[in-house]
Design a protein around this motif. Structure first.
Motif, PDB file in Angstrom:
ATOM      1  N   ASN A 156     -10.328  -8.631  14.093  1.00 19.67           N
ATOM      2  CA  ASN A 156     -10.637 -10.035  14.365  1.00 19.67           C
ATOM      3  C   ASN A 156     -11.902 -10.478  13.634  1.00 19.67           C
ATOM      4  O   ASN A 156     -11.975 -11.599  13.118  1.00 19.67           O
ATOM      5  CB  ASN A 156     -10.781 -10.268  15.871  1.00 19.67           C
ATOM      6  CG  ASN A 156      -9.460 -10.145  16.603  1.00 19.67           C
ATOM      7  OD1 ASN A 156      -8.392 -10.227  16.004  1.00 19.67           O
ATOM      8  ND2 ASN A 156      -9.516  -9.934  17.903  1.00 19.67           N
ATOM      9  N   ASN A 157     -12.923  -9.611  13.604  1.00 21.43           N
ATOM     10  CA  ASN A 157     -14.145  -9.927  12.855  1.00 21.43           C
ATOM     11  C   ASN A 157     -13.839 -10.114  11.372  1.00 21.43           C
ATOM     12  O   ASN A 157     -14.388 -11.011  10.717  1.00 21.43           O
ATOM     13  CB  ASN A 157     -15.177  -8.807  13.029  1.00 21.43           C
ATOM     14  CG  ASN A 157     -15.730  -8.744  14.439  1.00 21.43           C
ATOM     15  OD1 ASN A 157     -15.695  -9.731  15.182  1.00 21.43           O
ATOM     16  ND2 ASN A 157     -16.227  -7.591  14.828  1.00 21.43           N
ATOM     17  N   PHE A 158     -12.976  -9.266  10.852  1.00 19.60           N
ATOM     18  CA  PHE A 158     -12.590  -9.330   9.438  1.00 19.60           C
ATOM     19  C   PHE A 158     -11.858 -10.637   9.139  1.00 19.60           C
ATOM     20  O   PHE A 158     -12.165 -11.318   8.144  1.00 19.60           O
ATOM     21  CB  PHE A 158     -11.718  -8.118   9.112  1.00 19.60           C
ATOM     22  CG  PHE A 158     -11.080  -8.140   7.753  1.00 19.60           C
ATOM     23  CD1 PHE A 158     -11.856  -8.040   6.610  1.00 19.60           C
ATOM     24  CD2 PHE A 158      -9.706  -8.257   7.618  1.00 19.60           C
ATOM     25  CE1 PHE A 158     -11.269  -8.065   5.348  1.00 19.60           C
ATOM     26  CE2 PHE A 158      -9.113  -8.273   6.370  1.00 19.60           C
ATOM     27  CZ  PHE A 158      -9.893  -8.178   5.230  1.00 19.60           C
TER      28      PHE A 158
ATOM     29  N   ARG B 277      -9.899   5.688  12.731  1.00 18.06           N
ATOM     30  CA  ARG B 277     -11.360   5.558  12.621  1.00 18.06           C
ATOM     31  C   ARG B 277     -11.760   5.171  11.201  1.00 18.06           C
ATOM     32  O   ARG B 277     -12.697   4.392  10.991  1.00 18.06           O
ATOM     33  CB  ARG B 277     -12.058   6.870  13.010  1.00 18.06           C
ATOM     34  CG  ARG B 277     -11.731   7.402  14.383  1.00 18.06           C
ATOM     35  CD  ARG B 277     -11.955   6.385  15.478  1.00 18.06           C
ATOM     36  NE  ARG B 277     -10.717   6.041  16.152  1.00 18.06           N
ATOM     37  CZ  ARG B 277     -10.605   5.186  17.144  1.00 18.06           C
ATOM     38  NH1 ARG B 277     -11.659   4.556  17.586  1.00 18.06           N
ATOM     39  NH2 ARG B 277      -9.445   4.931  17.694  1.00 18.06           N
ATOM     40  N   GLN B 278     -11.062   5.723  10.214  1.00 19.44           N
ATOM     41  CA  GLN B 278     -11.353   5.381   8.826  1.00 19.44           C
ATOM     42  C   GLN B 278     -11.029   3.919   8.543  1.00 19.44           C
ATOM     43  O   GLN B 278     -11.781   3.228   7.833  1.00 19.44           O
ATOM     44  CB  GLN B 278     -10.554   6.291   7.888  1.00 19.44           C
ATOM     45  CG  GLN B 278     -11.006   7.743   7.910  1.00 19.44           C
ATOM     46  CD  GLN B 278     -10.094   8.659   7.106  1.00 19.44           C
ATOM     47  OE1 GLN B 278      -8.958   8.299   6.788  1.00 19.44           O
ATOM     48  NE2 GLN B 278     -10.581   9.841   6.764  1.00 19.44           N
ATOM     49  N   LEU B 279      -9.918   3.440   9.094  1.00 16.90           N
ATOM     50  CA  LEU B 279      -9.559   2.031   8.903  1.00 16.90           C
ATOM     51  C   LEU B 279     -10.584   1.102   9.555  1.00 16.90           C
ATOM     52  O   LEU B 279     -10.909   0.045   9.006  1.00 16.90           O
ATOM     53  CB  LEU B 279      -8.166   1.767   9.474  1.00 16.90           C
ATOM     54  CG  LEU B 279      -6.993   2.463   8.782  1.00 16.90           C
ATOM     55  CD1 LEU B 279      -5.679   2.104   9.472  1.00 16.90           C
ATOM     56  CD2 LEU B 279      -6.927   2.089   7.310  1.00 16.90           C
ATOM     57  N   ILE B 280     -11.072   1.495  10.707  1.00 18.85           N
ATOM     58  CA  ILE B 280     -12.106   0.702  11.377  1.00 18.85           C
ATOM     59  C   ILE B 280     -13.351   0.620  10.503  1.00 18.85           C
ATOM     60  O   ILE B 280     -13.973  -0.450  10.353  1.00 18.85           O
ATOM     61  CB  ILE B 280     -12.440   1.308  12.762  1.00 18.85           C
ATOM     62  CG1 ILE B 280     -11.264   1.080  13.725  1.00 18.85           C
ATOM     63  CG2 ILE B 280     -13.719   0.703  13.325  1.00 18.85           C
ATOM     64  CD1 ILE B 280     -11.436   1.744  15.073  1.00 18.85           C
ATOM     65  N   MET B 281     -13.730   1.738   9.884  1.00 16.81           N
ATOM     66  CA  MET B 281     -14.904   1.740   9.007  1.00 16.81           C
ATOM     67  C   MET B 281     -14.667   0.869   7.775  1.00 16.81           C
ATOM     68  O   MET B 281     -15.567   0.138   7.341  1.00 16.81           O
ATOM     69  CB  MET B 281     -15.227   3.176   8.579  1.00 16.81           C
ATOM     70  CG  MET B 281     -16.501   3.285   7.757  1.00 16.81           C
ATOM     71  SD  MET B 281     -17.952   2.605   8.609  1.00 16.81           S
ATOM     72  CE  MET B 281     -18.039   3.724  10.018  1.00 16.81           C
ATOM     73  N   GLU B 282     -13.472   0.918   7.211  1.00 17.02           N
ATOM     74  CA  GLU B 282     -13.159   0.080   6.060  1.00 17.02           C
ATOM     75  C   GLU B 282     -13.245  -1.404   6.430  1.00 17.02           C
ATOM     76  O   GLU B 282     -13.734  -2.223   5.637  1.00 17.02           O
ATOM     77  CB  GLU B 282     -11.757   0.403   5.528  1.00 17.02           C
ATOM     78  CG  GLU B 282     -11.651   1.762   4.850  1.00 17.02           C
ATOM     79  CD  GLU B 282     -10.242   2.042   4.356  1.00 17.02           C
ATOM     80  OE1 GLU B 282      -9.516   1.077   4.042  1.00 17.02           O
ATOM     81  OE2 GLU B 282      -9.858   3.224   4.282  1.00 17.02           O
ATOM     82  N   LEU B 283     -12.774  -1.740   7.612  1.00 14.41           N
ATOM     83  CA  LEU B 283     -12.864  -3.130   8.060  1.00 14.41           C
ATOM     84  C   LEU B 283     -14.313  -3.564   8.227  1.00 14.41           C
ATOM     85  O   LEU B 283     -14.690  -4.692   7.864  1.00 14.41           O
ATOM     86  CB  LEU B 283     -12.108  -3.300   9.379  1.00 14.41           C
ATOM     87  CG  LEU B 283     -10.580  -3.298   9.302  1.00 14.41           C
ATOM     88  CD1 LEU B 283      -9.975  -3.233  10.705  1.00 14.41           C
ATOM     89  CD2 LEU B 283     -10.072  -4.535   8.557  1.00 14.41           C
TER      90      LEU B 283
END
Length: 582
Positions: free
Chosen positions: A293-295, A466-472
């Motif tokens: 949502n932030n993205f 977790r990696q996708l969250i970091m990319e976002l």
């Protein structure tokens, strides 16, 4: 049973009715026909060789209730794989509009911005050729190099916009100074002295700062938006590629195909059962929700900046206009500028056999540049203009908020996946036909601790998620900095020096076009010839100035080294321009 209901007094018709109802509602029994289940199984493309004609004992079943069944062991295994394929297909279909939107919008914006740069260069070349004639064509390399560097920045190169524009103005002042003083012959060392004094003399007025503000923040926002759309495309592609675990696969089979094994293939799972299964299988995807949502919000906000104060169309159009105005400003003030330069750098040698002629006489008359009204905004090969592109993008982005956390509901609201809420008593509850009693669990990994359908290990978060969250987070941070005119590629290493991609690290108010006054301190980014990926280069006679040996054989640095005779003049200039630096 009949004797209990009607002890010796029920009519024969009533007895037959009760018997029919008993056959309809009682649990499956051996010998009941499996024709409906076989038909559905065959429609799926599977062979009926392993499909029983009538119901058989279900002790061999591993996933479905071990009651009388229409499924053999082979059928159960096949249907388990089919349920997993159905799940992956449903997720892929549901997320397809996200993937399509990001892919298509990325392509359209990228084509649009690239063409804007091409059109800006073409416009400058045409206008300057008409306006300045040979004076431009003989020095066209300076302008061509500017657009080469702008393209390199936009396409992701490790380029500082502040340094690119500072280098352009440095080269331009040397060329224009020679042109407005054709009666003199200038050495390379003399022109370098002119360039070094330019920051104090401001021969182009305030136009270099204005162009730097407009171009930097528009290019930073444009690049961040295009990179953000590419990131969104990649995130969706990765997040939608699921690998259901063993427990998820078991739950999928139980809800979708165990009714077929019970001889009721048309019976759909209860809505609550479907939600619990989907929330268990998509627990990690739901954890993307906050950062997703932030993205999305950041993408919308950057696109709005491009629609308003960071307008890329206006910034691209302004390059030729601002450069032309800067050249004319220097021509109109050439006498005072030349006098100050001669005082600081010394008297140049007269050119043999030359008399003073103005660039206007050599290159023809100056022609005004055309500007477009909002109604006349040109479209490009991308098929639209920026306002329409941004409006379309915002309309497509806003519904994407909450996509991952609402995905279970989206899937279960499909009448092919589950029964609707009006059929709570006529749906498959996991064991038989009837109401589903367990509560629907919450969203996300931690909430699955009490999921009655899917056993989820909440102590082992998915590494890929977790990696996708970091990319976002990284993409959102880049977009948020772009909203303030800053480039995260340079903000850490160069913010203190004022040479970052954000035009010297300045914070911009919404002042252009037509958003109020803007008055930051003038700050010309220092020229940094040896960046991490940019080796030092030696200046030739026609190329840009970086380093050059002086007459004593030493290499001059980028810092001005005044001689004693210039000390008083430089001190005076410093006192004059000092307020501009505060």
């Amino acid at each position: 049973m009949f004797s209990r209901l009607c002890p010796g007094r029920c009519p024969l018709a009533l007895l037959w009715t009760v018997a029919a109802l008993e056959l309809t509602w009682r649990p499956a029994a051996a010998g009941r026909s499996c024709s409906e289940s076989r038909q559905v199984y065959a429609e799926r493309g599977y062979s009926l060789n392993t499909a029983p004609q009538t119901q058989i004992s279900g002790e061999h079943l591993r996933l479905c209730p071990q009651d009388y069944t229409c499924c053999s062991s082979v059928m159960e295994e096949v249907l388990a794989r089919q349920s997993e394929a159905d799940f992956l297909s449903a997720v892929d279909d549901t997320s397809h509009f996200l993937l399509t939107t990001f892919t298509q919008r990325h392509r359209k914006f990228d084509e649009f911005f690239r063409e804007l740069i091409d059109l800006a260069e073409k416009s400058m070349n045409q206008m300057f050729t008409k306006t300045y004639g040979k004076l431009y064509t003989q020095n066209a390399r300076v302008f061509q190099d500017l657009f080469v560097e702008l393209r390199r920045y936009y396409t992701g190169g490790n380029v500082s916009l502040g340094e690119v524009l500072a280098e352009f103005w440095s080269r331009l002042v040397e060329r224009v100074f020679s042109l407005v003083n054709p009666q003199y012959q200038f050495s390379e060392e003399y022109l370098e002295c002119v360039s070094k004094h330019a920051e104090q003399l401001q021969p182009f007025g305030d136009l270099p700062r204005k162009l730097r503000v407009q171009v930097s923040r528009a290019f930073i926002a444009a690049r961040a938006l295009v990179q953000g759309l590419a990131t969104g495309r990649d995130i969706v592609s990765k997040a939608a590629k699921l690998s259901p675990g063993v427990e998820c696969a078991r739950a999928l089979m139980r809800q979708w195909y165990c009714p077929l094994c019970r001889g009721s293939p048309a019976l759909r799972p209860c809505h609550g059962l479907c939600l619990n299964v989907m929330k268990g299988c998509l627990a990690n995807q739901a954890d993307l929700d906050a950062e997703w949502n932030n993205f999305i919000d950041a993408l919308v906000q950057v696109s709005e900046k491009l629609e308003g104060p960071f307008n890329m169309e206006l910034a691209a159009d302004s390059i030729a206009v601002k450069v032309s105005e800067a050249i004319m400003h220097m021509q109109e003030n050439s006498v005072s500028t030349s006098t100050k330069v001669f005082q600081g750098c010394g008297s140049p040698r007269p050119a043999p056999g030359r008399s003073r002629r103005s660039p206007r006489e050599q290159g023809g008359s100056r022609r005004p540049f055309r500007t477009y009204s909002p109604e006349e905004k040109p479209t490009t090969a991308a098929g639209t203009n920026l306002d329409r592109l941004v409006s379309d993008l915002k309309d497509r982005l806003r519904p994407m908020r909450g996509f991952w956390v609402s995905l279970p509901h989206t899937l279960c609201n499909d009448d092919k996946m589950a029964a609707d809420l009006t059929n709570e008593d006529r749906c498959w509850n996991g064991q038989t036909r009837g109401r589903y009693l367990p509560d629907v669990t919450g969203d996300g990994l931690v909430s699955q601790i009490n999921n009655p359908e899917v056993e989820v290990d909440i102590a082992r978060p998915d590494v890929r998620t977790r990696q996708l969250i970091m990319e976002l987070r990284v993409a959102t941070n880049r977009l948020r900095h772009a909203m303030t005119g800053q480039d995260t590629d340079f903000i850490d290493s160069e913010e203190g020096s004022g040479s970052g991609g954000g035009a010297g690290g300045e914070r911009y108010s919404d002042d252009w076009p037509g958003y109020g006054p803007y008055s930051p301190p003038y700050s010309k980014p220092p020229r940094n010839p040896s960046g991490p990926n940019k080796p030092p280069r030696i200046r030739d006679r026609t190329g840009p100035r970086w380093t050059r040996p002086n007459q004593g054989g030493r290499v001059r640095s980028g810092v001005m080294q005044p001689t004693p005779c210039l000390f008083l003049m430089l001190l005076s200039l410093t006192l004059i321009v000092a307020p501009l630096w505060r």
